[in-house]
Enzyme design. Structure first.
Site, mmCIF file in Angstrom:
data_model
loop_
_atom_site.group_PDB
_atom_site.id
_atom_site.type_symbol
_atom_site.label_atom_id
_atom_site.label_comp_id
_atom_site.label_asym_id
_atom_site.label_seq_id
_atom_site.Cartn_x
_atom_site.Cartn_y
_atom_site.Cartn_z
ATOM 1 C CB SER A 193 -52.687 -21.786 23.190
ATOM 2 O OG SER A 193 -52.646 -23.044 23.814
ATOM 3 N NE ARG A 197 -49.466 -19.334 27.402
ATOM 4 C CZ ARG A 197 -50.058 -20.487 27.104
ATOM 5 N NH1 ARG A 197 -49.314 -21.536 26.823
ATOM 6 N NH2 ARG A 197 -51.355 -20.603 27.102
ATOM 7 C CG ASN A 201 -44.421 -14.373 26.597
ATOM 8 O OD1 ASN A 201 -44.478 -13.385 27.317
ATOM 9 N ND2 ASN A 201 -45.404 -15.230 26.478
#
Lengths: 260, 156
Positions: A193, A197, A201
């Site tokens: 994660s 992440r 983004n």
């Protein structure tokens, strides 16, 4: 140089999402990501080292002030979250924060500037945002993952480490296999994660810049890409901050010695 | 897809973005930095001033102490002088008083002596007259011889 002027938006976008690579299969190196991440890392170290060497206890220069403020900010964040005593955490957090921030910052350079310049140097592809390359973000999160395991063993001992993954959350030896599966999932979810992440983004941000550049006529691009760039200032800072905070939190969790 | 035109579009965006940063992002950051710089400079300056003030105060104290010593010495000196003067005056006063008393005593003694002498004279005269009266009682008239007596008294 067939790639210098792609025929369609699709080709243009596809071209922009390809790294400058050498090698094949697993042993492929994204040269552009490596180059820019190392360049920015060196830049960060050079600037901070210069400031640290010239640091004065008198009236500081503006650069020293800025560095001090960042230092203080990171240091306070670390103090708030990591209660143990460890000399590695704060410098690690600072490095993660600044490095990720600088790599994210590359996103604000117009998407075609550096690739276009690169073409004159004979580079067929060039992606300038290292954090939009999943290899870079995952390698950073794997580094954090390794630290999590090292810290767990260091603070809890081998037996404590094994116990944590076999007698938790169900404190009975018969549940050991189930516990192992559950804990391994939560352990593995951390680096995945963390890396994805940041990658997600930055990739999305880059993609939107590319889409705007590919689909709108040149004279109207600024209508969309300017607000997006301004909004992106927030995103790149936030993502760098989140990456740093999660690194600290994961290591704090790993080094917390609680009884089961 | 014209790469040049896209580049131009991105250049416009970039210029606007840089303008935006200069206008809205950079000022608060640099203001915070300058504020911090100023705070540090002010702090250092005030520490310096305080140090100087302290030194000045120290110098002042020793000055004042010196002055106080000098004044105290002057006062003691003056007091000594005054004491000596008072003593002198008292001595003079006392000797004057002594002389006065002595003079008075002498005068009194003199007066007493005169008075005693007068008295004595009177008594001697009386005695002489009594003697003479007794001698010449029988022959001489008292009134006729009183001038002789007076003459005698005057001669005494």
């Amino acid at each position: 140089m067939a790639v210098s002027s792609p025929a369609s938006p699709q080709a243009y976008i596809k071209h922009h999402l390809e790294n400058l690579q050498v090698g094949s299969g697993f042993w492929t190196f994204n040269l552009d990501s490596l180059f820019f991440s190392i360049l920015l890392g060196v830049l960060f170290l050079w600037i901070f080292h210069r400031v640290a060497r010239k640091a004065t206890s008198g009236v500081p220069s503006k650069l020293q002030c800025a560095v001090e403020m960042i230092f203080e900010f990171v240091n306070n964040t670390v103090k708030d979250m990591f209660t143990g005593q460890n000399k590695l955490i704060a410098p690690l957090a600072l490095t993660v924060f600044i490095w990720v921030f600088l790599m994210n910052l590359m996103d604000l350079i117009p998407v075609d500037f550096l690739p276009y310049a690169g073409q004159y140097l004979g580079l067929s592809h060039l992606r300038v945002v290292p954090t939009a390359d999943v290899s870079i973000t995952m390698s950073m999160s794997l580094g954090v993952f390794a630290l999590i395991i090292i810290y767990s063993i260091k603070y809890k001992g081998i037996t404590g480490f094994i116990k944590e993954y076999t007698l938790h959350p169900f404190n009975h030896w018969a549940f050991a296999p189930i516990n192992l599966v559950l804990e391994l999932v939560s352990l593995l979810a951390k680096p995945v994660s963390l890396g994805l992440r940041l990658f997600g983004n930055m990739y999305a941000g880059e993609l939107i810049f590319i889409l705007i550049a590919a689909l709108l006529p040149w004279w109207s691009q600024w209508v969309l890409s300017l607000p997006w760039a301004i909004f992106h200032i927030l995103i790149i800072t936030l993502q760098a901050f989140i990456f740093m905070v999660l690194t600290i939190v994961y290591l704090a969790m790993a080094s917390a010695t609680e009884d089961h | 897809m014209n790469m040049n035109a896209t580049l131009l579009g991105q250049a416009i965006t970039f210029v606007l973005f840089v303008w935006f940063c200069m206008k809205f992002v950079w000022p608060p950051v640099i203001r915070a930095i300058e504020k911090r710089q100023k705070e540090i400079a002010d702090g250092l300056a005030s520490a310096e001033t305080a140090k100087k003030d302290l030194e000045l105060a120290k110098a002042n104290t020793s000055d004042i102490m010196q002055q106080a010593k000098v004044e105290a010495n002057a006062i003691i000196e003056q007091a000594n002088k005054r004491k000596a003067a008072i003593l002198e005056e008292a001595q003079q006063e006392a000797s004057r008083e002594k002389e006065r008393i002595v003079a008075q005593g002498l005068a009194e003694v003199e007066a007493e002596r005169k008075r005693a002498r007068e008295e004595l004279k009177q008594q001697v005269a009386t005695l002489a007259i009594a003697g003479a009266e007794k001698i010449i009682e029988r022959s001489v008239n008292e009134a006729a011889n009183s001038d002789i007596i007076d003459k005698l008294v005057a001669e005494l």
